[in-house]
Design an enzyme around this catalytic site. Structure first.
Site, PDB file in Angstrom:
ATOM      1  CG  ASN A   1      -7.403 -18.026  27.346  1.00 22.63           C
ATOM      2  OD1 ASN A   1      -7.556 -18.713  26.335  1.00 22.63           O
ATOM      3  ND2 ASN A   1      -6.481 -17.080  27.427  1.00 22.63           N
TER       4      ASN A   1
ATOM      5  CG  ASP B   1      -6.176 -18.620  16.880  1.00 19.42           C
ATOM      6  OD1 ASP B   1      -6.367 -17.430  17.197  1.00 19.42           O
ATOM      7  OD2 ASP B   1      -5.261 -19.314  17.373  1.00 19.42           O
ATOM      8  CG  HIS B   2      -9.764 -15.902  19.201  1.00 17.13           C
ATOM      9  ND1 HIS B   2     -10.338 -16.125  20.433  1.00 17.13           N
ATOM     10  CD2 HIS B   2      -8.460 -16.246  19.321  1.00 17.13           C
ATOM     11  CE1 HIS B   2      -9.409 -16.583  21.258  1.00 17.13           C
ATOM     12  NE2 HIS B   2      -8.260 -16.655  20.614  1.00 17.13           N
TER      13      HIS B   2
ATOM     14  CD  GLU C   1      -3.054 -14.114  21.480  1.00 22.13           C
ATOM     15  OE1 GLU C   1      -2.082 -14.873  21.364  1.00 22.13           O
ATOM     16  OE2 GLU C   1      -4.242 -14.508  21.448  1.00 22.13           O
TER      17      GLU C   1
ATOM     18  CG  ASN D   1      -7.322 -13.278  20.746  1.00 29.29           C
ATOM     19  OD1 ASN D   1      -6.452 -13.099  19.898  1.00 29.29           O
ATOM     20  ND2 ASN D   1      -7.057 -13.854  21.910  1.00 29.29           N
TER      21      ASN D   1
ATOM     22  CG  ASP E   1      -9.189 -15.215  24.797  1.00 27.59           C
ATOM     23  OD1 ASP E   1      -9.762 -16.085  25.496  1.00 27.59           O
ATOM     24  OD2 ASP E   1      -8.237 -15.469  24.043  1.00 27.59           O
TER      25      ASP E   1
ATOM     26  CG  ASP F   1     -13.104 -15.133  22.158  1.00 28.84           C
ATOM     27  OD1 ASP F   1     -12.122 -14.413  22.384  1.00 28.84           O
ATOM     28  OD2 ASP F   1     -13.037 -16.212  21.515  1.00 28.84           O
TER      29      ASP F   1
END
Length: 257
Positions: A149, A247-248, A34, A7, A147, A218
């Protein structure tokens, strides 16, 4: 064969990070999520200049998924998750690459919960469940990566009690994830690291990465044919420590020939 999911949290804003990582890690196939870029603004040329074929499903400002391959041509088989003709969000892309069927996804976040976004997440999960039921028994390796989530268990989240009311940790969401696993899919990272605290995402706030206060959201799910070839699964934490990064962190699996 090394297959990764990443991501990127904005493919154009993080392009130097993505290109640096591709040069460093040299994954064979990559699922990106994303993108946050419309179809005509995807940075195709610099990625192709690194030797990757690429297809992408963009959307202005939000969502977006892409597939990259440096082991041969990408033969796209599906763009968008079936089951809801009114869903126009760019969250699913599927292709045959080098003898493997690879799907990259970006599952809805679902917050705030309760509410329409959470309801949409559960409906999307149900559509994914139905679609993956037709993929799991294919006589070819299949990987559905991205991802999701969702943190499946308490082991997948730093301080679980702080997340009990979050849409990523809701009982209905975890149940939906395990319903998919029950079809016969293998969670590659957890399979290779059954008892480890291992994360793929860290917030930018309060030095979360430095404190390893993260989440595992993930995932790479393998059908039985792919799972028999699984020899490694890891999180590449290096890019998460770079400047202006996502941030991943990338997550990858390695399959035997």
């Amino acid at each position: 064969m090394r297959i990764a999911t990443y991501n990127v949290n904005g493919v154009n804003g993080r392009l130097p990070v993505l290109l640096r990582w591709l040069n460093l890690a040299e994954p064979d196939i990559v699922c990106l999520q994303e993108l946050k870029a419309p179809q005509d603004k995807f940075p195709e040329k610099p990625i192709r200049d690194l030797g990757y074929d690429v297809v992408w499903h963009g959307q202005s400002r939000w969502n977006g998924v892409a597939l990259l391959s440096r082991i041969g041509e990408i033969h796209e088989t599906r763009r968008g998750l079936p089951g809801d003709p009114e869903d126009v969000q760019s969250r699913y892309l599927e292709a045959a690459i080098g003898g493997v069927l690879v799907a990259g996804l970006y599952l809805p976040n679902g917050n705030p919960r309760p509410g329409p976004k959470f309801d949409f997440k559960l409906r999307w999960f149900e559509r994914l469940h139905q679609h993956m039921a037709g993929l799991v028994a294919l006589d070819a390796p299949v990987i559905v990566a991205g991802d999701y989530n969702v943190m499946p268990t308490d082991l997948d989240v730093y301080v679980p009690d702080r997340w009990r009311d979050d849409a990523l940790f809701a009982p209905e969401v975890k149940q939906a994830y395990f319903r998919i696993l029950d079809q016969g899919w293998t969670d590659a990272l957890r399979h290779m690291h059954p008892d480890e605290t291992i994360y793929t995402f860290w917030k930018y706030l309060r030095f979360a990465f430095e404190r390893n206060a993260g989440l595992r959201i993930d995932h790479l799910l393998l059908n039985p044919v792919a799972a028999r070839r699984l020899i490694a699964a890891e999180v590449d934490r290096r890019p998460r420590g770079w400047e202006k990064t996502s941030d991943h962190a990338p997550v990858w699996v390695e399959l035997s020939d």
